[in-house]
Design a protein around this motif. Structure first.
Motif, PDB file in Angstrom:
ATOM      1  N   ARG A 246      49.683 -48.476  23.098  1.00  0.00           N
ATOM      2  CA  ARG A 246      49.904 -48.985  24.637  1.00  0.00           C
ATOM      3  C   ARG A 246      49.280 -50.399  24.855  1.00  0.00           C
ATOM      4  O   ARG A 246      49.846 -51.097  25.202  1.00  0.00           O
TER       5      ARG A 246
ATOM      6  N   ARG B  60      42.644 -44.202  23.850  1.00  0.00           N
ATOM      7  CA  ARG B  60      42.084 -43.033  24.894  1.00  0.00           C
ATOM      8  C   ARG B  60      43.426 -42.417  25.445  1.00  0.00           C
ATOM      9  O   ARG B  60      44.264 -43.235  25.684  1.00  0.00           O
ATOM     10  N   GLU B  61      43.260 -41.320  25.906  1.00  0.00           N
ATOM     11  CA  GLU B  61      44.388 -40.597  26.564  1.00  0.00           C
ATOM     12  C   GLU B  61      44.737 -41.231  27.956  1.00  0.00           C
ATOM     13  O   GLU B  61      45.904 -41.420  28.277  1.00  0.00           O
ATOM     14  N   ASP B  62      43.859 -41.916  28.704  1.00  0.00           N
ATOM     15  CA  ASP B  62      44.107 -42.572  29.765  1.00  0.00           C
ATOM     16  C   ASP B  62      44.407 -44.206  29.923  1.00  0.00           C
ATOM     17  O   ASP B  62      44.135 -44.844  30.800  1.00  0.00           O
ATOM     18  N   CYS B  63      44.701 -44.679  28.571  1.00  0.00           N
ATOM     19  CA  CYS B  63      44.949 -45.966  28.234  1.00  0.00           C
ATOM     20  C   CYS B  63      46.011 -46.654  29.087  1.00  0.00           C
ATOM     21  O   CYS B  63      47.042 -46.031  29.243  1.00  0.00           O
ATOM     22  N   PRO B  64      45.751 -47.431  30.076  1.00  0.00           N
ATOM     23  CA  PRO B  64      46.750 -48.164  31.081  1.00  0.00           C
ATOM     24  C   PRO B  64      47.848 -48.729  30.243  1.00  0.00           C
ATOM     25  O   PRO B  64      48.917 -49.228  30.566  1.00  0.00           O
TER      26      PRO B  64
END
Length: 176
Positions: A70, A132-136
């Motif tokens: 991402r 990381r799981e919440d990487c924008p």
């Protein structure tokens, strides 16, 4: 990465352990993530002679390197993978439902662990690695890291509505 198994022979029940540090082969990974060629692979294996061949089981530890799918930030972590494979002796007929080409073989009293290691490691790698799981991720318009500027956005007008934009302009005189 061949291992000599002559000492195990065709004597079911014979066993030995293999604890080694070997260099990683090339192409041990996928596009965004993998194991660097030549980096250490820690093998902790048990080689056991069974009726059909040599059963190899144990673990391999590798250092995984890559980049987030991402935001393209670097990713590094250790990975332990389970290894279990039966290397058939020459002349052993494959079990029903098994293709002869799928079977690994003991050839000239040695086994090649590289394909087994490749299968074990590559199947454990994430298809879309993230830091990381919440990487924008990155802004699709300008490429800026959205984690650095959480409120970042662009005013994008749909070109199909551009003709109507002239109707609501503040500088336009109302004819009514």
């Amino acid at each position: 990465m061949t291992v000599d198994v002559k000492d195990l022979g065709r004597s079911p029940g014979m066993m030995r352990t293999l604890t080694e540090h070997v260099p990683a082969p090339s192409d041990l990974g996928v596009a965004l993530i993998g194991v660097r060629e030549g980096s250490p692979v820690d093998l902790d294996l048990r080689l056991e002679s069974v009726h059909e061949g040599i059963l190899v089981s144990g673990t391999a530890h590798v250092e995984v390197n890559g980049e987030c799918g991402r935001c393209l930030d670097p990713i590094e972590y250790g990975l332990d993978v389970d290894v279990q494979e039966l290397f058939s002796f020459e002349g052993v007929v494959p079990s029903e439902g098994e293709d002869d080409e799928e079977q690994r073989r003991v050839e000239h009293d040695s086994i090649d662990l590289e394909p087994v290691l490749r299968d074990a490691v590559v199947t454990m790698l994430p298809f879309q690695p993230v830091c990381r799981e919440d990487c924008p991720g990155l802004c699709p318009e300008c490429g800026i890291r959205l984690a650095d500027e959480p409120g970042h956005h662009h005013e994008v007008l749909d070109p199909r509505w551009s003709a109507l934009a002239d109707l609501v302009r503040p500088d336009r005189q109302n004819d009514e």
